[in-house]
Design a protein around this motif. Structure first.
Motif: not given
Lengths: 380, 380
Positions: B44, B194, B198, B239, B242-243, B245-246, B248-250, B253
């Motif tokens: 980030t 988040l 997403a 983190f 992020l994982r 809700h996103f 593998n396409q983080i 940030t």
């Protein structure tokens, strides 16, 4: 709003000098206000509350007119002296003073100090021997739009002891003060405090200490959105209360107008930066100005002071808006609990005129919060 | 409180330079904080919120460390550039901008702008053609000690339209931002925002617009009286969200720490001016300092931020006190609703150390309210 202020702003804009919000203060209004106080309370000395607006031009005009000055700090004392006031026209009216600041004021010639407890009396006795002191009493601030807390003053039944302590330490126990609350809309609010003051006068007289003076404080309102009574009405109500409680032995009196002296002499010009809605079905518009709580409008805190706002669109219908300042601080919102009606046609980039902003605006400005400069000020 | 700060204050006192309250900021702590953020959120980019403390020494250190800068105004952008940041490391993060300020920022090389409505998008499109914009979404600030209002951001279901509008006007619809509330004590508060972010990413992807970035905002707390979780705990929680809700396409940030970067790096030294009681039977003492709401401690507004206070008398028993500032303004009271326990033996003239004051103190200072100067600041 005066023609002189509008003319000044027009001229500033034509010259391309228009680079952010500014306050313009019209000295003609200050002069009229001083004369109105002098006329409404002819036997009362006016101590202008410098904190309301310490602009040199304002202080110089008032010094010329014969005003005295209520100062909150050594810096304000120096400002009053620089404007032409002799030190015997200065009161150090803050009850919270460092002893070294009392000594500095004494060295500058100041001989009148506010106290509200034994510890402050002792500081004054050490640093300003023989000076006059007046004791501030707590007072119920009901009816005031800018309420007073218990921060200043002691209970009336403690005041005799404080003044007796001063007397014993070689100070002149000179009188009492109270403050009925800033922007006090009820002229009768002085009555209760004067009743209490008369009681303290009697109690100390029985102990051989003759007080001379009652400091009636400030509280005189300026016109914002709601109508307020004239200074004359306040003067009459105060005089009646003095007669009621002091009979034929009316003491020397002092008033400390600040807002009432300069509030309606000033007007701020600001700009609409953004108008938006938070969602498609939101009923309220948000209107963001380039002025907010941190660069001049601190007195919108808790939405206490509600300023009149004029725009070029005032003939059009209005809708309630949330009004906010320009900074990234979420508390920098002026009116939200009670939204402000603004013209539906108001546009981004439009100028707004915020009236009644001659008092308690410039000096409240932050030095540079979010990088925004302090409020500019012009005195004309 | 660090040894370096205590040493500086001791030296200042010995030199007789001790003339009022001052803030001392220890750059070693700022460096440690930066490194902790960089380690806790390694992928980030850090955009330091300049408004928290824009001292040149702080900005220069952070620029050297590789930080980017979140700026609220053109002045803050100029400060960041003067400290050595290239303009591609600057974000104009205020959603409320004059069009001419956007143009000035663009001329200075800034290419990243916050928006939260169509009108702001249109200003950016005109004044900063082709720039990147991120749309700020409203976010529930539950758990934050300095709450966020609805002032910034739009409802998440409005964000796709705002970004699509930007895309159509030739801007790069770059991402989203939100702010979970300053001094946010719950590391899980990022999760809900988040999730919403997403959803916006997906909705815009379906319309052919691929967002790149989520600006996670600030909110990282500093330690006041209550314990707070470590930056690492925040990093882990973010983190995981992020994982969640996103997948593998983080996305790229950004974080915008301000308080969390400099809050605990600074300490204010102030002085007790007066200690008194309001009446003989009053249970509460009033303790007045030479610092208050208008010269540094604005964040005590509504008693929201409660600072740790140290004195030389801390081994002695304590009693609850009302704590107030030095001005003649009745709202200049720091803690009254919830009185502050202070040593019974505390004396007038004693020094007090107010911790956690590195953020949101100097720039909030009034230019000269009641004649009191703005808070002095030293960076060591």
């Amino acid at each position: 709003m005066t023609d002189r202020i509008l003319e000044f702003l027009r001229h500033r804009r034509e010259k391309g000098l228009d680079s952010g919000p500014c306050l313009v203060v019209d000295l003609d209004v200050v002069r009229d206000n001083y004369n109105a106080f002098a006329k409404a309370l002819p036997d009362t000395r006016v101590f202008y509350a410098v904190k309301a607006n310490p602009a040199l031009e304002v202080l110089s005009l008032l010094a010329d007119l014969g005003s005295c000055f209520d100062c909150a700090s050594v810096v304000e004392i120096e400002q009053a002296l620089a404007a032409g006031a002799a030190p015997d026209r200065v009161s150090f009216g803050n009850t919270i003073k460092k002893e070294r600041d009392i000594a500095r004021a004494f060295a500058l010639g100041v001989r009148l100090f506010a106290v509200d407890c034994d510890a402050e009396v002792e500081k004054v006795a050490r640093a300003a021997p023989g000076a006059k002191v007046f004791c501030r009493m707590l007072c119920d601030g009901v009816g005031a739009e800018w309420p007073l807390s218990r921060k200043f003053g002691c209970a009336p039944d403690m005041a005799p002891r404080v003044l007796e302590h001063a007397h014993r330490l070689g100070l002149e126990a000179y009188g009492l003060s109270f403050h009925v609350g800033s922007q006090q809309r009820n002229p009768r609010m002085w009555n209760g405090a004067l009743k209490a003051a008369a009681g303290v006068f009697r109690e100390l007289a029985e102990r051989g200490i003759v007080l001379q003076m009652v400091n009636l404080g400030g509280g005189f309102p300026t016109r914002y959105l709601k109508r307020v009574s004239s200074v004359r009405t306040y003067g009459d109500a105060i005089f009646r209360a003095l007669r009621r409680h002091f009979g034929n032995q009316i003491p020397e009196t002092i008033i400390e107008p600040g807002r009432g002296m300069v509030g309606d002499a000033g007007m701020i010009e600001a700009e609409v930066v953004l108008i938006s809605k938070k969602s498609d079905d939101d009923e309220l518009k948000w209107v963001y100005l380039d002025i907010g709580k941190f660069n001049g409008l601190a007195e919108t805190m808790d939405e206490m002071i509600r300023y009149p706002i004029r725009t070029d669109y005032d003939a059009d219908p209005r809708e309630p808006c949330v009004l906010a300042g320009p900074t990234c601080d979420s508390v920098d919102v002026l009116y939200e609990k009670e939204p402000y009606p603004l013209p539906i046609s108001l546009e981004i980039g439009a100028k707004v005129l915020i009236e009644g902003t001659g008092a308690y605006t410039t000096t409240y400005s932050a030095v540079g919060f979010n990088g925004f400069p302090p409020l500019q000020s012009f005195v004309i």
